[in-house]
Design a protein around this motif. Structure first.
Motif, PDB file in Angstrom:
ATOM      1  N   LYS A  49      43.585   7.313 -39.857  1.00  0.00           N
ATOM      2  CA  LYS A  49      43.681   7.629 -38.434  1.00  0.00           C
ATOM      3  C   LYS A  49      45.131   7.758 -37.989  1.00  0.00           C
ATOM      4  O   LYS A  49      45.986   6.970 -38.358  1.00  0.00           O
ATOM      5  N   LYS A  50      45.368   8.777 -37.178  1.00  0.00           N
ATOM      6  CA  LYS A  50      46.685   9.000 -36.597  1.00  0.00           C
ATOM      7  C   LYS A  50      46.751   8.212 -35.295  1.00  0.00           C
ATOM      8  O   LYS A  50      45.851   8.282 -34.468  1.00  0.00           O
ATOM      9  N   ASN A  51      47.830   7.472 -35.091  1.00  0.00           N
ATOM     10  CA  ASN A  51      47.998   6.656 -33.898  1.00  0.00           C
ATOM     11  C   ASN A  51      48.670   7.471 -32.804  1.00  0.00           C
ATOM     12  O   ASN A  51      49.754   8.005 -32.995  1.00  0.00           O
ATOM     13  N   ASN A  52      48.002   7.598 -31.661  1.00  0.00           N
ATOM     14  CA  ASN A  52      48.538   8.336 -30.513  1.00  0.00           C
ATOM     15  C   ASN A  52      48.559   7.424 -29.292  1.00  0.00           C
ATOM     16  O   ASN A  52      47.701   7.522 -28.426  1.00  0.00           O
TER      17      ASN A  52
ATOM     18  N   LYS B   7      47.568   8.332 -25.427  1.00  0.00           N
ATOM     19  CA  LYS B   7      46.918   9.641 -25.403  1.00  0.00           C
ATOM     20  C   LYS B   7      45.410   9.481 -25.486  1.00  0.00           C
ATOM     21  O   LYS B   7      44.876   8.388 -25.530  1.00  0.00           O
ATOM     22  N   ASP B   8      44.726  10.585 -25.529  1.00  0.00           N
ATOM     23  CA  ASP B   8      43.279  10.632 -25.687  1.00  0.00           C
ATOM     24  C   ASP B   8      42.869   9.750 -26.875  1.00  0.00           C
ATOM     25  O   ASP B   8      43.448   9.864 -27.953  1.00  0.00           O
TER      26      ASP B   8
ATOM     27  N   GLU C 172      41.822  11.180 -34.778  1.00  0.00           N
ATOM     28  CA  GLU C 172      42.537  12.237 -35.485  1.00  0.00           C
ATOM     29  C   GLU C 172      42.749  11.742 -36.892  1.00  0.00           C
ATOM     30  O   GLU C 172      43.311  10.674 -37.101  1.00  0.00           O
TER      31      GLU C 172
END
Length: 139
Positions: free
Chosen positions: A16-19, A22-23, A27
């Motif tokens: 998982k990409k950490n944002n 954000k939403d 990702e």
């Protein structure tokens, strides 16, 4: 990773990409050496359907199995969800030649920015043996 329903020991999971801020949607990061894999369909009985669900809360291709019934008055456990589908086998519209997606200009431009190895990993994620099972593509 051992997938309990299929006995698979090599299923790759999502990185998982950490944002932050954000939403919260999932990702997954794919690169030239790694991309998550879709769990195989496995064998279903004649009256079964595989249901895959993803969610903002973290589910990613979670599989459950549902049963078809020939009666609208079938008995079901109180915890089971019901999905109603009606099929008219006498009315045929077209043949299915496969499942896939479109290669749009935007998708092609973005794919071209990736390294050759990452492009191959990306294509395998859709069309490869451990991909999601696409068999066709449209330009």
């Amino acid at each position: 990773m051992l997938h309990p329903e299929f006995g698979i020991t090599a299923l790759k999971t999502c990185i998982k990409k950490n944002n932050p801020g954000k939403d919260p949607r999932i990702e997954c990061v794919c690169n030239a050496t790694y991309c998550d894999e879709f769990p195989p369909l496995g064998t279903l009985k004649v009256d079964e359907a595989a249901i895959y669900q993803s969610s903002i809360s973290g589910k990613r291709f979670d599989r459950t199995t549902g049963k078809f019934s020939s009666s609208s008055r079938s008995q079901k456990p109180k915890s089971a969800k019901t999905i109603k589908a009606t099929f008219d086998r006498t009315n045929k519209y077209q043949s299915i030649i496969g499942f896939g997606g479109a290669f749009t200009d935007a998708a092609s431009i973005n794919l071209a920015t990736l390294s050759a190895a990452t492009q191959e990993q990306f294509i395998q994620t859709y069309y490869g043996d451990s991909g999601i099972g696409y068999t066709t593509g449209n330009f």
